[in-house]
Design a protein around this motif. Structure first.
Motif, PDB file in Angstrom:
ATOM      1  N   UNK A 193       0.969  -1.279  -0.005  1.00  0.00           N
ATOM      2  CA  UNK A 193      -0.011   0.089   0.102  1.00  0.00           C
ATOM      3  C   UNK A 193       0.868   1.056  -0.015  1.00  0.00           C
ATOM      4  N   UNK A 194       1.889   1.314   0.682  1.00  0.00           N
ATOM      5  CA  UNK A 194       2.698   2.357   0.953  1.00  0.00           C
ATOM      6  C   UNK A 194       3.544   2.869  -0.455  1.00  0.00           C
ATOM      7  N   UNK A 195       3.901   1.666  -1.029  1.00  0.00           N
ATOM      8  CA  UNK A 195       4.456   1.728  -2.570  1.00  0.00           C
ATOM      9  C   UNK A 195       3.477   2.423  -3.475  1.00  0.00           C
ATOM     10  N   UNK A 196       2.368   1.746  -3.410  1.00  0.00           N
ATOM     11  CA  UNK A 196       1.189   2.344  -4.277  1.00  0.00           C
ATOM     12  C   UNK A 196       1.102   4.051  -3.832  1.00  0.00           C
ATOM     13  N   UNK A 197       1.058   4.385  -2.650  1.00  0.00           N
ATOM     14  CA  UNK A 197       0.837   5.704  -2.208  1.00  0.00           C
ATOM     15  C   UNK A 197       2.099   6.510  -2.696  1.00  0.00           C
ATOM     16  N   UNK A 198       3.210   6.132  -2.574  1.00  0.00           N
ATOM     17  CA  UNK A 198       4.494   6.788  -3.058  1.00  0.00           C
ATOM     18  C   UNK A 198       4.387   7.173  -4.660  1.00  0.00           C
ATOM     19  N   UNK A 199       3.921   6.027  -5.408  1.00  0.00           N
ATOM     20  CA  UNK A 199       3.537   6.152  -6.992  1.00  0.00           C
ATOM     21  C   UNK A 199       2.755   7.219  -7.212  1.00  0.00           C
ATOM     22  N   UNK A 200       1.547   7.060  -6.343  1.00  0.00           N
ATOM     23  CA  UNK A 200       0.436   8.174  -6.618  1.00  0.00           C
ATOM     24  C   UNK A 200       0.482   9.448  -6.393  1.00  0.00           C
ATOM     25  N   UNK A 201       1.423   9.693  -5.178  1.00  0.00           N
ATOM     26  CA  UNK A 201       1.350  11.114  -4.703  1.00  0.00           C
ATOM     27  C   UNK A 201       2.909  11.772  -4.948  1.00  0.00           C
ATOM     28  N   UNK A 202       3.957  10.965  -5.223  1.00  0.00           N
ATOM     29  CA  UNK A 202       5.224  11.455  -5.586  1.00  0.00           C
ATOM     30  C   UNK A 202       6.064  11.291  -4.173  1.00  0.00           C
ATOM     31  N   UNK A 203       7.280  11.018  -4.452  1.00  0.00           N
ATOM     32  CA  UNK A 203       8.173  10.851  -3.378  1.00  0.00           C
ATOM     33  C   UNK A 203       8.423  11.834  -2.429  1.00  0.00           C
ATOM     34  N   UNK A 204       8.554  13.071  -3.091  1.00  0.00           N
ATOM     35  CA  UNK A 204       8.583  14.344  -2.425  1.00  0.00           C
ATOM     36  C   UNK A 204       7.347  14.894  -1.604  1.00  0.00           C
ATOM     37  N   UNK A 205       6.299  14.169  -1.806  1.00  0.00           N
ATOM     38  CA  UNK A 205       5.182  15.116  -1.349  1.00  0.00           C
ATOM     39  C   UNK A 205       4.458  14.479  -0.146  1.00  0.00           C
ATOM     40  N   UNK A 206       5.127  13.565   0.626  1.00  0.00           N
ATOM     41  CA  UNK A 206       4.791  12.837   1.734  1.00  0.00           C
ATOM     42  C   UNK A 206       5.422  13.183   2.664  1.00  0.00           C
ATOM     43  N   UNK A 207       4.756  14.113   3.693  1.00  0.00           N
ATOM     44  CA  UNK A 207       5.163  14.706   4.783  1.00  0.00           C
ATOM     45  C   UNK A 207       5.319  13.717   6.225  1.00  0.00           C
ATOM     46  N   UNK A 208       4.549  12.921   6.166  1.00  0.00           N
ATOM     47  CA  UNK A 208       4.372  11.976   7.339  1.00  0.00           C
ATOM     48  C   UNK A 208       3.434  10.945   7.261  1.00  0.00           C
TER      49      UNK A 208
END
Length: 369
Positions: A219-234
């Motif tokens: 799920x986290x890999x999917x979130x990174x792909x969808x949101x972008x590696x630089x846009x997850x602050x927490x």
């Protein structure tokens, strides 16, 4: 007698597995005698835990409950079984324990809804059930756990604190919630959202089937792909196992520095991740008072006593009934609190935490024997 015969037939229909699992631990060896309890107060107490991929169950809960039962009732025996995360296995284990004549069941359910029929069977056989850590459906006699909403609030407050400027600017987070079939998941989520809503943007939110770290990783890999590696602050991770899966995905995506990640259960590996800076916090839930309360409830119910002296709270059961409950207070544990929580309470020693791999990080944190 008819009730006993009906339940025995159900257990036989489940096959040899049901009888083989009763009173067995991970090795499949009996953890208690199969004969009737004898002597004053010599009852048989069934202990059923949900899985073996969450370290706390075998490392802390089981031995603590068994020890307290022995202290309270020297002639009591404990029949033990671990469902290994499988609903059908746990149902068979309950059937088998009923057929073997346990006097009380302490049940931490794999699936709260699916456990209802097993709890009902136990009631029909005049066997009271103490619901442990997870609030089971069905006519339970007592409940022991921690305040789930407070757990979520602690996690959320810690996440906002760690995010700092990003939180103040409405940063974006990912929510990695627990298993949707677990009532605790609902409480954790409600508590967390009561703090997070309006403060940060929730880019992605997932319910993690089975509380499995590998599912959190996907799920986290999917979130990174969808949101972008630089846009997850927490990342709000509901427990330490999910945090492990989340952090593995973040590291695989080569995200540096890692965003703050929450957790729960104070697993040794999680404490070490906090020391090394990979995980920001965990929720420490002192297992001894929880285990002690469950043991006290079980022994009291087996002796036909009321729970008024032990249970000072009530929770609403599935039919609206008031169930006697012990609701304990969780504690937020960041790096600054390691000594005052898990070390002070004897959960882990500095030596256990500060292995060679973490020695330098421990030195920087002032964690010395």
């Amino acid at each position: 007698m008819k009730i006993r015969l009906r339940v025995t037939a159900a257990a036989m229909a489940a096959g040899p597995l049901a009888f083989g699992l009763a009173g067995c631990g991970e090795t499949g060896q009996p953890s208690g005698p199969s004969g009737p309890a004898t002597g004053k107060g010599g009852m048989k107490i069934g202990l059923l835990l949900p899985d073996n991929h969450t370290p706390r169950w075998e490392t802390f809960d089981r031995p603590l409950i068994e020890k307290k039962i022995k202290e309270l009732c020297g002639n009591c025996t404990v029949e033990y079984a671990n469902a290994e995360g499988d609903v059908a296995t746990q149902q068979h284990q309950v059937d088998a324990m009923i057929s073997r004549g346990v006097d009380v069941l302490v049940l931490s359910s794999v699936d709260a809804t699916s456990s209802a029929s097993s709890v009902e069977e136990a009631k029909e056989a005049n066997i009271p059930v103490v619901s442990y850590d997870h609030l089971s459906r069905g006519p339970i006699s007592g409940y022991v756990s921690f305040d789930g909403r407070q757990v979520g609030r602690l996690q959320a407050h810690a996440l906002l604190e760690a995010m700092g400027r990003e939180a103040a600017n409405g940063g974006q987070i990912v929510m990695m919630n627990g298993d949707p079939s677990d009532p605790n998941t609902v409480q954790f989520k409600k508590g967390a959202l009561s703090v997070l809503k309006g403060k940060v943007r929730i880019g992605k939110a997932y319910d993690t089937v089975g509380w499995r770290p590998e599912n959190a990783n996907v799920n986290m890999s999917g979130a990174i792909a969808a949101l972008g590696a630089d846009s997850i602050d927490g990342v709000y991770a509901a427990n330490d196992g999910l945090a492990r899966g989340v952090i593995s995905a973040l590291k695989a995506a080569k995200i540096k520095p890692l965003p703050p990640v929450t957790g729960q259960d104070a697993e040794l590996a999680a404490v070490q991740r906090i020391v090394s800076g990979e995980q920001y916090m965990t929720v420490y839930k002192p297992f001894r008072p929880e285990a002690d309360a469950a043991a006290e409830m079980a022994v009291a119910l087996g002796r036909g006593e009321k729970l008024d002296r032990i249970a000072t709270s009530k929770v609403s059961g599935p039919s609206g009934e008031n169930v006697p409950a012990v609701l304990l207070t969780p504690v937020s544990a960041t790096l600054a609190h390691i000594k005052d929580t898990v070390v002070k309470d004897g959960m882990y020693t500095i030596k256990q935490i500060c292995t060679d791999k973490y020695k330098a990080a421990c030195d920087r944190a002032g964690l010395t024997p």
